[in-house]
Design a protein around this motif. Structure first.
Motif, PDB file in Angstrom:
ATOM      1  N   VAL A  41       0.829  -1.205   0.000  1.00 47.61           N
ATOM      2  CA  VAL A  41       0.000   0.000   0.000  1.00 47.61           C
ATOM      3  C   VAL A  41       0.863   1.255   0.000  1.00 47.61           C
ATOM      4  CG1 VAL A  41      -0.291   0.360   2.501  1.00 47.61           C
ATOM      5  CG2 VAL A  41      -2.149   0.946   0.927  1.00 47.61           C
ATOM      6  N   LEU A  42       2.019   1.224   0.645  1.00 46.51           N
ATOM      7  CA  LEU A  42       2.898   2.391   0.626  1.00 46.51           C
ATOM      8  C   LEU A  42       3.462   2.628  -0.773  1.00 46.51           C
ATOM      9  CD1 LEU A  42       4.785   1.944   4.028  1.00 46.51           C
ATOM     10  CD2 LEU A  42       3.040   3.661   3.459  1.00 46.51           C
ATOM     11  N   LEU A  43       3.780   1.556  -1.489  1.00 47.96           N
ATOM     12  CA  LEU A  43       4.236   1.710  -2.867  1.00 47.96           C
ATOM     13  C   LEU A  43       3.161   2.392  -3.721  1.00 47.96           C
ATOM     14  CD1 LEU A  43       5.984  -1.727  -3.601  1.00 47.96           C
ATOM     15  CD2 LEU A  43       7.089   0.502  -3.334  1.00 47.96           C
ATOM     16  N   VAL A  44       1.933   1.947  -3.567  1.00 44.67           N
ATOM     17  CA  VAL A  44       0.831   2.521  -4.344  1.00 44.67           C
ATOM     18  C   VAL A  44       0.604   3.977  -3.957  1.00 44.67           C
ATOM     19  CG1 VAL A  44      -1.642   2.393  -4.799  1.00 44.67           C
ATOM     20  CG2 VAL A  44      -0.281   0.299  -4.729  1.00 44.67           C
ATOM     21  N   LEU A  45       0.608   4.268  -2.658  1.00 40.57           N
ATOM     22  CA  LEU A  45       0.367   5.632  -2.203  1.00 40.57           C
ATOM     23  C   LEU A  45       1.432   6.590  -2.723  1.00 40.57           C
ATOM     24  CD1 LEU A  45      -1.807   4.360  -0.397  1.00 40.57           C
ATOM     25  CD2 LEU A  45      -0.981   5.768   1.488  1.00 40.57           C
ATOM     26  N   LEU A  46       2.690   6.207  -2.622  1.00 42.04           N
ATOM     27  CA  LEU A  46       3.769   7.075  -3.088  1.00 42.04           C
ATOM     28  C   LEU A  46       3.718   7.264  -4.602  1.00 42.04           C
ATOM     29  CD1 LEU A  46       6.699   5.747  -0.867  1.00 42.04           C
ATOM     30  CD2 LEU A  46       5.478   7.917  -0.628  1.00 42.04           C
ATOM     31  N   TYR A  47       3.391   6.205  -5.306  1.00 43.96           N
ATOM     32  CA  TYR A  47       3.275   6.296  -6.768  1.00 43.96           C
ATOM     33  C   TYR A  47       2.153   7.245  -7.160  1.00 43.96           C
ATOM     34  CZ  TYR A  47       2.368   4.801 -11.587  1.00 43.96           C
ATOM     35  OH  TYR A  47       2.156   4.773 -12.940  1.00 43.96           O
ATOM     36  N   HIS A  48       1.005   7.113  -6.526  1.00 41.81           N
ATOM     37  CA  HIS A  48      -0.119   7.986  -6.845  1.00 41.81           C
ATOM     38  C   HIS A  48       0.111   9.426  -6.387  1.00 41.81           C
ATOM     39  CE1 HIS A  48      -3.135   4.412  -7.190  1.00 41.81           C
ATOM     40  NE2 HIS A  48      -2.438   4.600  -8.286  1.00 41.81           N
ATOM     41  N   SER A  55       8.922   4.839 -10.048  1.00 41.97           N
ATOM     42  CA  SER A  55       8.198   4.787 -11.322  1.00 41.97           C
ATOM     43  C   SER A  55       7.308   3.563 -11.458  1.00 41.97           C
ATOM     44  CB  SER A  55       9.195   4.815 -12.479  1.00 41.97           C
ATOM     45  OG  SER A  55      10.113   3.728 -12.382  1.00 41.97           O
ATOM     46  N   GLY A  56       7.572   2.529 -10.681  1.00 40.55           N
ATOM     47  CA  GLY A  56       6.778   1.303 -10.776  1.00 40.55           C
ATOM     48  C   GLY A  56       6.022   0.991  -9.509  1.00 40.55           C
ATOM     49  N   GLY A  57       5.608   2.022  -8.784  1.00 39.09           N
ATOM     50  CA  GLY A  57       4.896   1.791  -7.535  1.00 39.09           C
ATOM     51  C   GLY A  57       3.606   1.019  -7.693  1.00 39.09           C
ATOM     52  N   PHE A  58       3.083   0.965  -8.925  1.00 37.96           N
ATOM     53  CA  PHE A  58       1.850   0.215  -9.162  1.00 37.96           C
ATOM     54  C   PHE A  58       2.024  -1.283  -8.940  1.00 37.96           C
ATOM     55  CE2 PHE A  58       4.000   0.984 -13.220  1.00 37.96           C
ATOM     56  CZ  PHE A  58       4.174  -0.306 -13.710  1.00 37.96           C
ATOM     57  N   VAL A  59       3.274  -1.775  -8.808  1.00 39.81           N
ATOM     58  CA  VAL A  59       3.478  -3.197  -8.544  1.00 39.81           C
ATOM     59  C   VAL A  59       2.934  -3.585  -7.173  1.00 39.81           C
ATOM     60  CG1 VAL A  59       5.549  -3.205  -9.982  1.00 39.81           C
ATOM     61  CG2 VAL A  59       5.794  -2.974  -7.499  1.00 39.81           C
ATOM     62  N   GLY A  60       2.638  -2.580  -6.337  1.00 42.43           N
ATOM     63  CA  GLY A  60       2.020  -2.893  -5.052  1.00 42.43           C
ATOM     64  C   GLY A  60       0.729  -3.663  -5.214  1.00 42.43           C
ATOM     65  N   VAL A 284      10.650  -0.639 -13.360  1.00 40.77           N
ATOM     66  CA  VAL A 284       9.584  -0.562 -14.360  1.00 40.77           C
ATOM     67  C   VAL A 284       8.911   0.799 -14.276  1.00 40.77           C
ATOM     68  CG1 VAL A 284       9.226  -3.046 -14.226  1.00 40.77           C
ATOM     69  CG2 VAL A 284       7.795  -1.535 -12.853  1.00 40.77           C
ATOM     70  N   ASP A 285       8.147   1.144 -15.306  1.00 40.99           N
ATOM     71  CA  ASP A 285       7.416   2.414 -15.288  1.00 40.99           C
ATOM     72  C   ASP A 285       6.129   2.263 -16.076  1.00 40.99           C
ATOM     73  OD1 ASP A 285       8.052   2.693 -18.040  1.00 40.99           O
ATOM     74  OD2 ASP A 285       9.925   3.697 -17.536  1.00 40.99           O
ATOM     75  N   ALA A 286       5.430   3.366 -16.261  1.00 34.81           N
ATOM     76  CA  ALA A 286       4.111   3.325 -16.888  1.00 34.81           C
ATOM     77  C   ALA A 286       4.171   2.884 -18.346  1.00 34.81           C
ATOM     78  CB  ALA A 286       3.442   4.694 -16.790  1.00 34.81           C
ATOM     79  N   THR A 287       5.337   2.965 -18.980  1.00 36.22           N
ATOM     80  CA  THR A 287       5.448   2.533 -20.370  1.00 36.22           C
ATOM     81  C   THR A 287       5.723   1.041 -20.493  1.00 36.22           C
ATOM     82  OG1 THR A 287       7.837   2.972 -20.504  1.00 36.22           O
ATOM     83  CG2 THR A 287       6.340   4.812 -20.999  1.00 36.22           C
ATOM     84  N   THR A 288       5.998   0.366 -19.385  1.00 35.20           N
ATOM     85  CA  THR A 288       6.257  -1.070 -19.412  1.00 35.20           C
ATOM     86  C   THR A 288       4.956  -1.817 -19.648  1.00 35.20           C
ATOM     87  OG1 THR A 288       8.039  -0.778 -17.788  1.00 35.20           O
ATOM     88  CG2 THR A 288       7.244  -3.018 -18.163  1.00 35.20           C
ATOM     89  N   PRO A 289       4.865  -2.649 -20.690  1.00 33.12           N
ATOM     90  CA  PRO A 289       3.638  -3.422 -20.903  1.00 33.12           C
ATOM     91  C   PRO A 289       3.343  -4.276 -19.669  1.00 33.12           C
ATOM     92  CG  PRO A 289       5.080  -3.564 -22.823  1.00 33.12           C
ATOM     93  CD  PRO A 289       5.878  -2.907 -21.733  1.00 33.12           C
ATOM     94  N   TRP A 290       2.134  -4.128 -19.139  1.00 31.66           N
ATOM     95  CA  TRP A 290       1.830  -4.743 -17.845  1.00 31.66           C
ATOM     96  C   TRP A 290       0.438  -5.341 -17.854  1.00 31.66           C
ATOM     97  CZ3 TRP A 290       5.826  -4.819 -14.485  1.00 31.66           C
ATOM     98  CH2 TRP A 290       5.583  -5.327 -13.211  1.00 31.66           C
TER      99      TRP A 290
END
Length: 753
Positions: A41-48, A55-60, A284-290
């Motif tokens: 959740v901290l990865l997601v919060l910091l990413y948002h 750059s890849g906090g969405f991996v949370g 990873v980042d937002a341009t990485t196919p996911w």
């Protein structure tokens, strides 16, 4: 999303099983599981919040999926092994009382705040998203929107994060049914082989093998393949994510073997897994196919931490992850995930896009409503005796909370529709010679000119980059000036209504004529005079397609068949372009070659009309920086191939991009004074490339509609009660149809019957 922690907490009341017993469901409280939730959740919060380094906090979210699969499978298998059966009502009751009330509360609050703060033009889309979130199908809504080129102006949804909750809820519905089906097949096979009644349950290894073959492997393969071909959709859809939850389930089923690992090995695996997980969040980042194959890094990293945690309590990361701060944040992770994203959107509605520091402040503030919701809503309902002893009642309570959220979304949609005064559809009005005369200042030379496009080789004498317009009249139509107070409106009210602007699109979209990003072949669609032998081919992206309402009327009046070949974000040029994700747009080039083959073969038209928004392209196939020259050369190669076959090309200017943001949103906010929604005309970069390319091909002509789109050098949101723009830099179908006669005046001399 963060899974429920009540099963994990309840484990503290269970005795610790002997190593190798395979009953991990009765193991003590796993602090490292809560710690993993905290990291996720901290990865997601910091990413948002906008921390670009992460750059890849969405991996949370991928971490949450693995943890959820592990915890839920633990619970299911524990009940099956202890009772010989599985109560679906009890399982769904636990899910409903734990997850749905808290989510319903967030959705209702979001609907209320949207009513108060969000621009009214977004109420309908926000309300629809809330309905989808309340029904836990919103991930499919976002998947469809992600590939909808007409949704380019849709702001980030305040319930965008509910896509992962929807995936998990769909998993919760499917997973126990698959397990029960596997158990039923095992018992049937045993009964047939033994020729007598068989009870009991299969070994965990048998269940793991069945789930691996039925769910995990097919989902992983599909995820890798589909992510490559449909990256935008793949991020949201359930089949590309089931393998991540399934990996967690396999860990639960393999607990007996994991508990026999040497402590040193378990600790090393867990530390390496944690390192892999955190590293992936930075690489990873937002341009990485996911998700695709890249998602293996955080998924396997999380799995390694869980696997090593069975044995390595002291030497592994479990000691760190199980400390009080991590456990506390992990306990709040579900509420934090629910509340932080809407708060960020609320700020954006009122103050604009937050800076990184403001974003960090907002996610920090989200701890307060998260704690309150956890204390007042989640915990009381989770431990309520009536809900625990009556699973059907628990399901009913949860569904009613979701129903309240759905109703809140419906009310927001009704509020949006109630504020609309027009259906947003073209009504057949168009410019006429008299209209042009009304809007032209008496006595000016331009108003008296009768020069037509055939008498002016360039069709326009103004530099596309200049604001001053001193062009001649077109076939007797004086060029229009800016709207004057006495000008007669085309309609009694703004048409289309700004609230319905996004629906005012060419009919070819409803007919499925716009080719999607992933497709590389094109089947044409026909409009205008369908029996005519004079064929005008409309080729290009949505900027070419936006003129079809006018072209269709011209075709009916002049006896032309209008045949469309259009593809999302794809200019008709032999240049390598890129997708919105920055990847090579290979399907665009394949589509272009297919169309060129058609236009120079049996489907050869009398003329090709094209346009495009792009201003750069690659010179060759090698990676590099796209340039205007690269796209110009690509246009020239295709257009020259057409000219060599006797097919002339008309390059229609691109409509300029509004610097004021969504025009329909501005007009809705300034209905009493739409003049607030205006800006000086400046030709778009795409127009300059089109004009440069036309100058290099003898049988190509550049037609500039800029003076008509922006009369008198002033682009306006409303011209004589016509809403000019819908989404991005696209004009409304109504405005395109209004411009039928000026467009016909340009085209008629260029289309030889």
């Amino acid at each position: 999303m963060p899974a429920s922690i009540d099963e994990n907490v309840q484990q503290t009341r269970q005795p610790r099983p002997r190593p190798g017993s395979g009953s991990s469901g009765g193991s003590p409280f796993r602090g490292d599981i809560e710690g993993l939730r905290a990291i996720a959740v901290l990865l997601v919060l910091l990413y948002h919040a906008g921390v670009t380094q992460l750059s890849g906090g969405f991996v949370g979210v991928d971490v949450f999926f693995v943890v959820s699969g592990f915890v839920i499978t633990n619970q299911l298998v524990r009940e099956i092994e202890s009772t010989g059966r599985l109560s679906l009502w009890r399982f769904y009751g636990r899910r409903a009382k734990r997850l749905l009330p808290a989510a319903g509360l967030v959705l209702v609050v979001t609907a209320v705040v949207a009513w108060l703060l969000a621009p009214r033009v977004h109420w309908q889309s926000i309300g629809g998203d809330i309905v989808g979130a309340g029904a836990y199908v919103v991930n499919w809504v976002f998947a469809a929107r992600s590939v909808d080129y007409l949704a380019e102006d849709v702001a980030p949804s305040p319930v965008l994060h509910f896509w992962s909750l929807a995936v998990e809820e769909q998993f919760y519905l499917l997973w126990p049914l698959v397990i029960l089906a596997l158990i039923g097949l095992w018992r049937l096979r045993q009964r047939r082989s033994a020729s007598k009644h068989v009870s009991g349950t299969p070994r965990r290894g048998h269940l793991a093998l069945g789930l691996l073959l039925l769910i995990v492997v097919p989902s992983l393969v599909f995820s890798i393949v589909y992510t490559q071909s449909h990256p935008s959709e793949a991020f949201f859809v359930t089949p590309t994510r089931l393998w991540e939850l399934g990996v967690g389930g396999l860990l639960a089923l393999g607990a007996a073997r994991l508990e026999t690992w040497p402590r040193f090995v378990a600790g090393l695996v867990a530390w390496l897994g944690l390192g892999l997980l955190l590293t992936s969040a930075f690489l990873v980042d937002a341009t990485t196919p996911w998700p695709g194959h890249w998602a293996l890094a955080p998924v396997l990293g999380t799995a390694a931490v869980i696997a090593g945690g069975f044995r390595a309590k002291r030497w592994g990361p479990a000691g760190l992850l199980g400390t009080a701060p991590f456990v506390w944040v992990g306990g709040l992770s579900y509420s934090l995930y629910l509340w932080h994203w809407p708060l960020l959107r609320f700020w954006e509605w009122e103050q604009g896009t937050p800076t990184v520091w403001v974003g960090l402040g907002i996610v920090a503030v989200s701890f307060l409503p998260a704690w309150l919701a956890h204390t007042v809503v989640e915990s009381p309902l989770r431990y309520a005796r009536a809900l625990s002893t009556t699973p059907r009642y628990a399901v009913s309570v949860g569904l009613n909370c979701s129903l309240a959220a759905v109703l809140a979304g419906v009310l927001l949609i009704v509020g949006a529709l109630g504020g609309s005064s027009a259906g947003g559809q073209s009504t057949g009005a168009q410019w006429s010679s008299d209209d042009a005369a009304v809007s032209s200042a008496p006595g000016e030379d331009g108003a008296e000119s009768t020069a037509g496009p055939g008498e002016d080789e360039a069709l326009t004498t103004a530099d596309p980059g200049e604001d001053e317009l001193d062009e001649p009249a077109v076939a007797g139509l004086p060029l229009p000036e800016a709207e004057q107070p006495g000008d007669e409106p085309f309609f009694d009210q703004i048409t289309p209504d700004p609230l319905q602007a996004t629906a005012d699109v060419p009919g070819l979209y409803a007919s499925g004529c716009q080719i999607a990003e992933a497709d590389d072949t094109s089947e044409p669609c026909d409009f205008g005079d369908l029996d005519s032998d004079v064929v005008v081919a409309v080729v290009g992206d949505s900027k070419a397609a936006q003129w079809v309402p006018a072209l269709e009327r011209i075709g009916e009046e002049q006896g032309w068949l209008i045949r469309t070949y259009t593809k999302q974000s794809c200019s008709f040029a032999d240049s390598l372009q890129d997708t919105a994700q920055g990847e090579p747009y290979t399907s665009c080039r394949a589509w272009g070659q297919d169309v060129l083959d058609r236009l120079t073969g049996e489907e050869r038209p009398d003329v090709v009309l094209t346009s495009g928004v792009r201003s750069t392209g690659l010179v060759g196939d090698e990676p590099g920086e796209p340039t205007a020259e690269g796209l110009t050369d690509g246009y020239v190669r295709y257009w020259q191939a057409l000219a060599d076959e006797g097919v002339p090309v008309i390059a229609l200017s691109d409509t300029p991009s509004p610097p004021i943001g969504p025009v329909y949103e501005c007009v809705d906010e300034h209905r009493d004074d739409p003049a607030e929604c205006s800006w000086p005309y400046a030709a778009s970069p795409g127009s300059q490339v089109l004009q440069d390319a036309a100058a290099q091909v003898d049988d190509a002509t550049f037609v500039d509609m800029g003076p008509w789109v922006c009369p008198g050098g002033e682009c306006v949101g409303v011209y004589r009660n016509v809403l000019t723009y819908r989404q991005g830099s696209h004009i409304t179908a109504t405005f395109a149809e209004v411009l039928t006669e000026p467009l016909a005046a340009y085209l008629t001399p260029l289309v030889e019957p």
